[in-house]
Every structure is written in C-alpha cells, then in structure tokens.
Design a protein around this motif. Sequence first.
Motif, PDB file in Angstrom:
ATOM      1  N   SER A 165      31.414  45.985  15.260  1.00 12.99           N
ATOM      2  CA  SER A 165      30.655  45.048  14.424  1.00 12.99           C
ATOM      3  C   SER A 165      29.409  45.739  13.862  1.00 12.99           C
ATOM      4  CB  SER A 165      30.242  43.835  15.253  1.00 12.99           C
ATOM      5  OG  SER A 165      29.130  43.194  14.674  1.00 12.99           O
ATOM      6  N   GLU A 166      29.270  45.673  12.529  1.00  9.54           N
ATOM      7  CA  GLU A 166      28.137  46.345  11.870  1.00  9.54           C
ATOM      8  C   GLU A 166      26.789  45.779  12.339  1.00  9.54           C
ATOM      9  OE1 GLU A 166      28.152  48.782   7.908  1.00  9.54           O
ATOM     10  OE2 GLU A 166      28.924  46.738   7.702  1.00  9.54           O
ATOM     11  N   SER A 167      26.714  44.443  12.414  1.00  6.84           N
ATOM     12  CA  SER A 167      25.443  43.821  12.820  1.00  6.84           C
ATOM     13  C   SER A 167      25.117  44.161  14.268  1.00  6.84           C
ATOM     14  CB  SER A 167      25.491  42.303  12.614  1.00  6.84           C
ATOM     15  OG  SER A 167      26.518  41.729  13.379  1.00  6.84           O
ATOM     16  N   LYS A 168      26.140  44.184  15.120  1.00  4.28           N
ATOM     17  CA  LYS A 168      25.948  44.515  16.538  1.00  4.28           C
ATOM     18  C   LYS A 168      25.488  45.964  16.682  1.00  4.28           C
ATOM     19  CE  LYS A 168      26.837  43.716  21.071  1.00  4.28           C
ATOM     20  NZ  LYS A 168      25.992  42.803  21.848  1.00  4.28           N
ATOM     21  N   ARG A 169      26.115  46.854  15.903  1.00  3.56           N
ATOM     22  CA  ARG A 169      25.761  48.283  15.991  1.00  3.56           C
ATOM     23  C   ARG A 169      24.317  48.521  15.553  1.00  3.56           C
ATOM     24  NH1 ARG A 169      29.602  50.144  13.262  1.00  3.56           N
ATOM     25  NH2 ARG A 169      28.573  50.751  11.339  1.00  3.56           N
ATOM     26  N   ILE A 170      23.926  47.909  14.422  1.00  7.13           N
ATOM     27  CA  ILE A 170      22.533  48.050  13.964  1.00  7.13           C
ATOM     28  C   ILE A 170      21.587  47.467  15.016  1.00  7.13           C
ATOM     29  CG2 ILE A 170      20.826  47.312  12.227  1.00  7.13           C
ATOM     30  CD1 ILE A 170      23.138  47.359  10.159  1.00  7.13           C
ATOM     31  N   SER A 171      21.981  46.326  15.578  1.00  7.61           N
ATOM     32  CA  SER A 171      21.173  45.653  16.599  1.00  7.61           C
ATOM     33  C   SER A 171      20.932  46.570  17.798  1.00  7.61           C
ATOM     34  CB  SER A 171      21.885  44.368  17.044  1.00  7.61           C
ATOM     35  OG  SER A 171      21.311  43.854  18.224  1.00  7.61           O
ATOM     36  N   ILE A 172      21.997  47.189  18.309  1.00  2.29           N
ATOM     37  CA  ILE A 172      21.870  48.047  19.499  1.00  2.29           C
ATOM     38  C   ILE A 172      21.159  49.359  19.157  1.00  2.29           C
ATOM     39  CG2 ILE A 172      23.178  49.411  21.201  1.00  2.29           C
ATOM     40  CD1 ILE A 172      23.151  46.384  21.796  1.00  2.29           C
ATOM     41  N   GLU A 173      21.542  49.968  18.031  1.00  2.51           N
ATOM     42  CA  GLU A 173      20.954  51.282  17.691  1.00  2.51           C
ATOM     43  C   GLU A 173      19.462  51.197  17.384  1.00  2.51           C
ATOM     44  OE1 GLU A 173      24.855  53.614  15.858  1.00  2.51           O
ATOM     45  OE2 GLU A 173      23.391  52.749  14.479  1.00  2.51           O
ATOM     46  N   SER A 213      17.566  48.350  18.250  1.00  2.00           N
ATOM     47  CA  SER A 213      16.936  47.422  19.194  1.00  2.00           C
ATOM     48  C   SER A 213      16.253  46.243  18.494  1.00  2.00           C
ATOM     49  CB  SER A 213      15.927  48.184  20.066  1.00  2.00           C
ATOM     50  OG  SER A 213      15.739  47.534  21.293  1.00  2.00           O
ATOM     51  N   HIS A 214      17.024  45.546  17.651  1.00  2.00           N
ATOM     52  CA  HIS A 214      16.599  44.284  17.037  1.00  2.00           C
ATOM     53  C   HIS A 214      17.612  43.215  17.441  1.00  2.00           C
ATOM     54  CE1 HIS A 214      14.244  46.970  14.511  1.00  2.00           C
ATOM     55  NE2 HIS A 214      13.636  45.936  13.951  1.00  2.00           N
ATOM     56  N   PRO A 215      17.172  42.015  17.832  1.00  2.00           N
ATOM     57  CA  PRO A 215      18.140  40.965  18.193  1.00  2.00           C
ATOM     58  C   PRO A 215      19.171  40.763  17.085  1.00  2.00           C
ATOM     59  CG  PRO A 215      15.909  40.260  18.688  1.00  2.00           C
ATOM     60  CD  PRO A 215      15.778  41.551  17.940  1.00  2.00           C
ATOM     61  N   GLU A 216      20.415  40.520  17.475  1.00  3.02           N
ATOM     62  CA  GLU A 216      21.488  40.458  16.470  1.00  3.02           C
ATOM     63  C   GLU A 216      21.298  39.290  15.501  1.00  3.02           C
ATOM     64  OE1 GLU A 216      26.310  41.043  15.990  1.00  3.02           O
ATOM     65  OE2 GLU A 216      25.522  40.430  17.954  1.00  3.02           O
ATOM     66  N   TRP A 217      20.725  38.158  15.960  1.00  7.26           N
ATOM     67  CA  TRP A 217      20.513  37.034  15.035  1.00  7.26           C
ATOM     68  C   TRP A 217      19.604  37.463  13.876  1.00  7.26           C
ATOM     69  CZ3 TRP A 217      15.754  35.284  13.639  1.00  7.26           C
ATOM     70  CH2 TRP A 217      14.674  35.540  14.502  1.00  7.26           C
ATOM     71  N   MET A 218      18.641  38.325  14.180  1.00  4.04           N
ATOM     72  CA  MET A 218      17.691  38.803  13.173  1.00  4.04           C
ATOM     73  C   MET A 218      18.390  39.735  12.179  1.00  4.04           C
ATOM     74  SD  MET A 218      14.046  40.569  14.187  1.00  4.04           S
ATOM     75  CE  MET A 218      13.498  39.269  15.282  1.00  4.04           C
ATOM     76  N   VAL A 219      19.202  40.645  12.735  1.00  8.35           N
ATOM     77  CA  VAL A 219      19.945  41.590  11.888  1.00  8.35           C
ATOM     78  C   VAL A 219      20.885  40.829  10.949  1.00  8.35           C
ATOM     79  CG1 VAL A 219      21.616  43.490  11.886  1.00  8.35           C
ATOM     80  CG2 VAL A 219      19.787  43.454  13.600  1.00  8.35           C
ATOM     81  N   LYS A 220      21.622  39.863  11.501  1.00 10.75           N
ATOM     82  CA  LYS A 220      22.553  39.072  10.659  1.00 10.75           C
ATOM     83  C   LYS A 220      21.794  38.320   9.568  1.00 10.75           C
ATOM     84  CE  LYS A 220      26.385  38.188  13.843  1.00 10.75           C
ATOM     85  NZ  LYS A 220      26.966  37.252  14.818  1.00 10.75           N
ATOM     86  N   ARG A 221      20.659  37.785   9.943  1.00  7.97           N
ATOM     87  CA  ARG A 221      19.839  37.014   8.985  1.00  7.97           C
ATOM     88  C   ARG A 221      19.382  37.908   7.833  1.00  7.97           C
ATOM     89  NH1 ARG A 221      16.920  32.040   9.640  1.00  7.97           N
ATOM     90  NH2 ARG A 221      15.067  31.988   8.326  1.00  7.97           N
ATOM     91  N   TRP A 222      18.902  39.103   8.170  1.00  6.05           N
ATOM     92  CA  TRP A 222      18.436  40.033   7.129  1.00  6.05           C
ATOM     93  C   TRP A 222      19.589  40.549   6.277  1.00  6.05           C
ATOM     94  CZ3 TRP A 222      14.585  43.212  10.661  1.00  6.05           C
ATOM     95  CH2 TRP A 222      13.467  42.401  10.926  1.00  6.05           C
ATOM     96  N   ILE A 223      20.757  40.781   6.906  1.00  4.26           N
ATOM     97  CA  ILE A 223      21.926  41.217   6.118  1.00  4.26           C
ATOM     98  C   ILE A 223      22.279  40.141   5.093  1.00  4.26           C
ATOM     99  CG2 ILE A 223      24.424  41.646   6.222  1.00  4.26           C
ATOM    100  CD1 ILE A 223      23.936  43.179   8.867  1.00  4.26           C
ATOM    101  N   SER A 224      22.211  38.861   5.502  1.00  3.59           N
ATOM    102  CA  SER A 224      22.549  37.775   4.561  1.00  3.59           C
ATOM    103  C   SER A 224      21.523  37.696   3.426  1.00  3.59           C
ATOM    104  CB  SER A 224      22.631  36.437   5.297  1.00  3.59           C
ATOM    105  OG  SER A 224      21.335  35.983   5.653  1.00  3.59           O
ATOM    106  N   MET A 225      20.297  38.132   3.686  1.00  3.44           N
ATOM    107  CA  MET A 225      19.245  38.068   2.663  1.00  3.44           C
ATOM    108  C   MET A 225      19.200  39.322   1.781  1.00  3.44           C
ATOM    109  SD  MET A 225      16.071  36.554   4.912  1.00  3.44           S
ATOM    110  CE  MET A 225      16.153  34.902   5.612  1.00  3.44           C
ATOM    111  N   TYR A 226      19.395  40.502   2.405  1.00  7.61           N
ATOM    112  CA  TYR A 226      19.117  41.761   1.689  1.00  7.61           C
ATOM    113  C   TYR A 226      20.275  42.755   1.680  1.00  7.61           C
ATOM    114  CZ  TYR A 226      14.328  40.059   2.288  1.00  7.61           C
ATOM    115  OH  TYR A 226      13.188  39.301   2.276  1.00  7.61           O
ATOM    116  N   GLY A 227      21.359  42.460   2.406  1.00  6.86           N
ATOM    117  CA  GLY A 227      22.476  43.404   2.480  1.00  6.86           C
ATOM    118  C   GLY A 227      22.306  44.385   3.637  1.00  6.86           C
TER     119      GLY A 227
END
Length: 448
Positions: free
Chosen positions: A139-147, A149-163
């Motif tokens: 999972s792209e969001s999970k990988r960015i989250s772990i690599e 260290s940002h909570p996955e809800w935050m990463v998903k939220r930003w991906i939906s806003m900015y890609g």
Amino acid sequence: MSNYQVREAIVDLLVRIEQDSGYSHLLIDHEIKSRKIPPRDEALLTEIVYGTIQRKMTLDYYLDSFVDKKKKIKPWVRMLLRMSVYQMVFLDKIPDHAIIHEAVEIGKHKGHKGIASFVNGVLRSIQRKGIPDTSAIESESKRISIETSHPEWMVKRWISMYGVEVTHDMCQANLERKVSSVRVQPLKITRKDVMDELNSLGFETRPSEFSDQGIIIDKGNVLKTRLFAEGYLSIQDQSSMLVAEMLDVEPEMAVLDACSAPGGKVTHIAEKMQDKGTIQAYDLHKKKAKLIDRKAELLNLSIIDAAEGDARKLQERHQPESFDRILVDAPCSGLGVIRGKPDIKYNKDEEDIERLAKIQLDILNHVAPLLKTNGLLVYSTCTVDKEENNEVVKAFLNSNPDFSLDESFMEELPESIKKSPGVTEAGVQLFPQTFYTDGFFLTRFIKR
C-alpha cells in the motif's frame, strides 16, 4: 556528565514527552537547564530526542521484526530500544557496539539484569540481521506512513488533497532539519549591518526573498549573539514574515491582531509601521499576552497594546469599522510545523481539524465587522490542510458578501512564490519542501 548519564536523561525525557503529550522543544530546554547538561552534550541530546520522536513509527516497524508482539514491554524499555535503533540506523558518528553497551547499562540501572539481557538480545539481532526493507509494503499510503513516520490517516488525507508526489515530498521534508531564519529590527539596525556582523563571527547567511528584513542562517547559532540578546533581531520563520509584508500596513494606521501570541508577527507589523499608530493585540491567555509585551519591550516598540481576549468576543471591546487592517493568524492543527515540533503528528486527529476549522470561521466572521470599508484582512495558518485553509476561505466569503479576495495580493507576492505549486484561487499554500520553510497558508480579503 558521562555518555551513559546523558542517554539515561534522553530516555526519561522521551517517555515524558510521549506520556504527557508535552511539547518536545519546551521539555528539551527544561531538561538541559535542570540537569545542567554540558554544552558539548546539548546537540547530541537534542538530535537523539528529535530524531527518535520524528521517526517513531519507522523505528517501531523495525523493532516489530525482533520483538515478540505478545511480550509486554515497559514504556521506558521501548523508548530505550527506539533511541538505540535510531542511533544505529540514522547516526553514523557512534559505533554500534558503544550504543549497545550503553543501552545495556541503562537497562541494568533502570531495571534489572533480565531487561538488560533482553535489550542486548534485540539490539544484537538487529546488528546481525539488519533492518527490514520497507519497499515490501504494497500500500502506497502505508509505505509513506512507515518510511516517513506520519500516521496513515494523515498521509491518505494529504494524498486526496495534493496527490502522492507532493505528499511524499512533504512527509520527507518533515524529517529534515529546518533552515533557521531571523528578522532584523530596522528601526535599530540595517539588514546589511546584521549580516556583516554575523559573517565576521563565522556565520553563513543570505538575504530572504520573503521579507526585506529577513535573513537565512545556514550556519551559526544566533541565540548566543549580542544581536539577539539586545533586540536587534528576532527568530522568525520566513513564511511567518510574509504575513506582515502582505498586510500592507502604513504608519499611523489602526491595526487589530486577533490571535497574537507569542508576538513574532505583531512586532513585525509594528516595525513596518515605524512604531507609529496603534495595534490592538489579543490572546486567549493572560500569560501569553505578557509574552507579547516582553517581546515588544526587547525590540523597543511602543504601539502594541497586548491584552487577554477571545478573538470571538472582540465586538464587545471595539466599535464596528475601527481598524484599517486586521490579522487573523488563526489557531490551527499546526500540521505545517511538524519539522520543528515532530510530536504534533502523533497528537492530532481528523476531529481536531474539523473543530479548529469551525473556530477559524467563527473568528473571521466575528472580526469582519470591525474592519473599515476598503480595509484589508489577512488570514493565515501554519497548517497544510485544505479544510482549515481553502474551505474556511470559501465559507467566509459565502457568509460575508461585502468581502472579496484582494486581487492585488497575488501581484504583491515575491516572484518565487508566485511560481510555486501552492498558489490557488483561495490564497498561497507554502509546503515545507518548496522553500524549506514551515508549511503555511495565507490569503488577503478586502472589504467593499
């Protein structure tokens, strides 16, 4: 103080930051003073504390492969493992054997032989086998989250806003050390004189494009200079300097700063007004309003009247159309300043953002009638979340037909910002990766 004592202080500090949800920068400062940490150890303590907090989720991912999930570990033991792995993986100045030895000694001193043996076993296994590869996370969001260290809800939220690309770069930038910047007090000294003095002391400096009072410090600690102690300059992020520049003030104006503490922006406004006119500055807390007074005094500024006050109740204190300019630097989630305050990312959730967006809109709606016709209102936040920025701007314009976005705002921005990816119809979103500033949003309304 021995290396072992410094690291034990670090473990205690990390546990306190996590358990009390305390602001790391304040607790680090308190710990250095109260434990009388020698100057030579200050930098190491700060680096390990910030680094361990910044990369907490990454470190836990590494540890999960070596620690049985069923095993109950005391918070301080987990923290000891995290900070040891942080040093082994991300710092290259200390050899692994020294890190492991000190971790084992702390395990013995704070716990018992069993804990020391457990810590030794985990760290030796990591040293032998190496850390797990994150590229296996599908999972792209999970990988960015772990690599990063940002909570996955935050990463998903930003991906939906900015890609994905902007989100990845933003999360990566939040792990990097922030460039420091200062603002010159131009009624006391010129930018050139400050830069000449700092450069003669071995600093590396360059002028900021965001403000003609701004200086970027690439090397050197201004906190230890006479220029800082005597109020010739203030520590301020470049993004924050942009606020007073875009408020477009002049001497003798009446200005309202509705959410003012700790006072960086309001003192900049007073400097732009050449300390002539009036500025009413409010903060919800009396203690914080006093911080504004202290800052103004150090900078020899006399036009700021700072007081305790809720920005949503200022109509009780001021008549309609009292001010030429209003600044609402609103309380926000702070998701733009994660680089400097890494604990923020673990202490926020989506409900906080919704709640803050309502408060931001309430403040704007409440102070709007206090602005004179043809007056300007600047709205700013230190977050990158569209719900607190673009959506608040839209909602404010919908409920205040006498206000519109000021068209000349975009023309007055520094050239590099005009070309940056965060310029939208609602205002300017500065990302931490674009200019290595805080993540910051600002826009300007005009009242017709």
